[in-house]
Design an enzyme around this catalytic site. Structure first.
Site, PDB file in Angstrom:
ATOM      1  N   ASN A 186      11.409  13.165   2.657  1.00  0.00           N
ATOM      2  CA  ASN A 186      10.086  12.562   2.504  1.00  0.00           C
ATOM      3  C   ASN A 186       9.372  13.317   1.407  1.00  0.00           C
ATOM      4  O   ASN A 186       9.262  14.542   1.461  1.00  0.00           O
ATOM      5  CB  ASN A 186       9.304  12.675   3.824  1.00  0.00           C
ATOM      6  N   GLY A 187       8.907  12.587   0.409  1.00  0.00           N
ATOM      7  CA  GLY A 187       8.186  13.218  -0.681  1.00  0.00           C
ATOM      8  C   GLY A 187       8.659  12.685  -2.006  1.00  0.00           C
ATOM      9  O   GLY A 187       9.291  11.629  -2.074  1.00  0.00           O
ATOM     10  N   GLY A 211       7.277   4.060   6.691  1.00  0.00           N
ATOM     11  CA  GLY A 211       8.203   3.414   5.769  1.00  0.00           C
ATOM     12  C   GLY A 211       8.799   2.188   6.406  1.00  0.00           C
ATOM     13  O   GLY A 211       9.375   2.281   7.494  1.00  0.00           O
ATOM     14  N   CYS A 247       7.663   8.485   3.599  1.00  0.00           N
ATOM     15  CA  CYS A 247       8.820   8.193   4.431  1.00  0.00           C
ATOM     16  C   CYS A 247       8.673   9.005   5.703  1.00  0.00           C
ATOM     17  O   CYS A 247       7.823   9.885   5.784  1.00  0.00           O
ATOM     18  CB  CYS A 247      10.114   8.622   3.754  1.00  0.00           C
ATOM     19  N   THR A 273      -6.118   1.066  10.668  1.00  0.00           N
ATOM     20  CA  THR A 273      -6.350   2.498  10.528  1.00  0.00           C
ATOM     21  C   THR A 273      -7.817   2.892  10.629  1.00  0.00           C
ATOM     22  O   THR A 273      -8.129   3.996  11.076  1.00  0.00           O
ATOM     23  CB  THR A 273      -5.706   2.993   9.206  1.00  0.00           C
ATOM     24  N   TYR A 281      -4.953   7.918   5.928  1.00  0.00           N
ATOM     25  CA  TYR A 281      -4.252   6.657   6.124  1.00  0.00           C
ATOM     26  C   TYR A 281      -2.850   6.794   6.735  1.00  0.00           C
ATOM     27  O   TYR A 281      -2.508   6.075   7.661  1.00  0.00           O
ATOM     28  CB  TYR A 281      -4.150   5.916   4.788  1.00  0.00           C
ATOM     29  N   ASP A 332     -13.475   0.516   6.112  1.00  0.00           N
ATOM     30  CA  ASP A 332     -12.038   0.735   5.938  1.00  0.00           C
ATOM     31  C   ASP A 332     -11.798   2.210   5.661  1.00  0.00           C
ATOM     32  O   ASP A 332     -12.713   2.941   5.261  1.00  0.00           O
ATOM     33  CB  ASP A 332     -11.458  -0.135   4.816  1.00  0.00           C
ATOM     34  N   ASP A 333     -10.537   2.627   5.864  1.00  0.00           N
ATOM     35  CA  ASP A 333     -10.240   4.047   5.620  1.00  0.00           C
ATOM     36  C   ASP A 333     -10.245   4.356   4.139  1.00  0.00           C
ATOM     37  O   ASP A 333     -10.595   5.457   3.716  1.00  0.00           O
ATOM     38  CB  ASP A 333      -8.890   4.420   6.239  1.00  0.00           C
TER      39      ASP A 333
END
Ligand SMILES: O=P(O)(O)OC[C@H]1O[C@H](OP(=O)(O)OP(=O)(O)O)[C@H](O)[C@@H]1O
Ligand SMILES: NC(=O)CC[C@H](N)C(=O)O
Ligand SMILES: [Mg+2]
Length: 504
Positions: free
Chosen positions: A102-103, A28, A2, A304, A258, A366-367
């Protein structure tokens, strides 16, 4: 993941919060919310499912009055995706507090009972963030004072650290006091603070990523340290304090792989530079191990991986071509809530320019490969566009373990690398060759930016969880709660509990 943003200003903060959330949208896409305190000391809240631009209409923005506020963009990792679990959350006692997080807490299942028994607090959703808010509220209440001083607030945060486990970069508005922001003792999720000078005095901002400060014209002061709390009073006085007993600096390495925007600096490491460095080491590995392959061109999988892919092309001395075009109106696929939505979106999001593929041996970069949703479809697309051979490189190692700290990878069985070696992953995604970055190389690439960080949370790659509280029982429980079926059921169930949150 988030995104959080909070501002204590000298002027109305609604627009700056909105702009900050817009540049944190990549963290998010499911829900967004803003809460402010107006001049009557009333909290003004608007939150709903959707992108920032859709959630806030002019009438909402006008309602979000006041010079102090915070905002949130949500990517659910606990509970459901319903509006009832959109953030910020609110409790009226003590003082009136609104919180954004966030978390992901790793002991929330143990806390709910305690909160009810000891604090007589009811948790109405299955969100861990509502639990975090209630633990904080209980600790603030326990100080017993009517006007909290910084030391009371910091003592409360110290107690919160003692009680909760997991990852949290959180912020709370406390009526009659100010904005409190704090970061978990391992610093798993990012949090940065900055300031802006105005004719009326200094304004402060705290956010998940520095890009939000840039967008709002704030200068970065520094990252909030693991375990540290930052308290800015409503009048604009800044107080900071280390509230954790044994803090350790172990940020999540997946932010660099990412999550974060490349133009952010997290814990003194430029995300962009770390991605270029990932390309440098992976390029060298490809040179060593794939010298016999006849690659014609390097093609990134937008968005990304582009910085990494360009560096790989430079190291290999090969052309770099944008072979896929990204539909800019489709969001990130990985952070979509269900596997069906993710699958459908890849084709809507990316399309191949056949001239870049026809008759060529291509190296796609790709990442990361997580569920394999993107890589499988993208390789098919390359073949349909006429590629002769399709090789694939991942800037991150194999993702084999669930994430418990705010990334929605709850189930090992959903991960393509779980129980598979490189050859069988290569078969499943249908590539002619597959190469992964090694974990030591990834760590080295990211650490280059800040050698003082001795360890990162690399649990999705090696199963070592920095909070030391994760065992197989926990992972089994998480899998049951959050596999695709369980999530769909939770969404339906929660949708019927919403009405009390649904102010227009
Ligand atoms: O193996 P998977 O489960 O498909 O997950 C990995 C993919 O998902 C992400 O892309 P996303 O579309 O979310 O965002 P991006 O545009 O930032 O690359 C990531 O960059 C990979 O491309
Ligand atoms: N990704 C996150 O940081 C999620 C925050 C919180 N656990 C939620 O699900 O709302
Ligand atoms: Mg991608």
């Amino acid at each position: 993941m988030c995104g959080v943003v909070g501002i204590v200003g000298k002027y109305p903060v609604n627009q700056a919060l909105y702009d900050g959330l817009t540049v944190l949208q990549h963290r998010g896409q499911d829900a967004a919310g803003i809460v402010t305190i107006d001049s009557n000391n009333t909290l003004k809240l608007r939150k709903a499912n959707g992108l920032v631009k859709d959630v806030f209409e002019v009438r909402h923005m006008q309602r979000l009055a006041g010079n102090i506020g915070l905002g949130h963009v949500r990517y659910p990792t606990a509970g459901s995706s319903s509006t009832a679990e959109a953030q910020p959350f609110y409790v009226n006692s003590p003082f009136g507090i609104a919180l954004a997080h966030n978390g992901n807490l790793t002991n929330s299942h143990l806390l709910v009972d305690d909160i009810f028994r000891i604090a007589k607090r009811h948790i109405n959703t299955t969100s861990d963030s509502e639990i975090l808010l209630n633990v904080l509220a209980h600790e603030l209440n326990n100080t017993g004072v009517m006007q909290l001083q910084p030391e009371h607030i910091f003592r409360a945060v110290a107690n919160v650290h003692r009680k909760i486990r997991g990852a949290y970069a959180a912020m709370a508005l406390i009526i009659g006091h100010g904005l409190l922001a704090f970061r978990d003792p391992n610093g798993i999720r990012p949090l940065v603070m900055g300031k802006r000078e105005t004719p009326l005095g200094t304004e402060y901002m705290v956010a998940s990523e520095s890009v939000a400060l840039d967008a709002d014209g704030f200068t970065v002061m520094r990252d909030v340290s693991p375990g540290e709390a930052v308290y800015i009073t409503q009048e604009g006085e800044l107080h900071t304090f280390q509230c954790a007993e044994n803090p350790s600096y172990t940020p999540c390495i997946f932010e660099y792989v990412y999550f974060a925007r490349p133009d952010s600096t997290i814990d003194n490491i430029s995300v962009y530079a770390s991605r270029v460095a990932m390309g440098a080491v992976l390029g060298e590995k490809i040179k060593r191990e794939w010298a016999h392959l006849d690659i014609d061109v390097v093609i990134p999988i937008p968005e990304t991986s582009t910085d990494t892919a360009l560096k790989i092309a430079t190291v290999l001395g090969l052309p770099y071509r944008q072979g896929y075009v990204k539909n800019r109106y489709i969001g990130r696929t990985f952070i979509m809530p269900g596997q069906e939505a993710r699958k459908k979106s890849v084709k809507r999001k990316l399309n191949a320019i056949w001239q870049e593929f026809k008759g060529k041996n291509v190296l796609l970069v790709d990442d990361s490969i997580v569920r394999g949703t993107t890589s499988k479809q993208i390789i098919d697309m390359a073949r349909e566009a006429g590629a002769k051979k399709v090789y694939f490189a991942s800037a991150a190692p194999e993702v084999r373990f669930p994430n418990v700290y705010g990334i929605d990878m709850p189930s090992a069985n959903e991960l393509i690398a779980h129980g598979h070696d490189v050859d069988s992953i290569c078969n499943i995604i249908g590539a002619d060759g597959l190469i992964f970055q090694s974990l030591p190389d990834l760590i080295e690439a990211v650490r280059l930016g800040n050698p003082e960080i001795k360890r990162f949370d690399t649990s999705v790659f090696d199963g070592n969880y920095v909070t030391n509280d994760i065992d197989q029982n926990y992972l089994n429980r998480l899998e049951q709660l959050r596999n695709n079926d369980a999530k769909a059921k939770a969404d339906v169930a929660m949708a019927t509990d919403l009405e009390m949150y649904n102010e227009g």
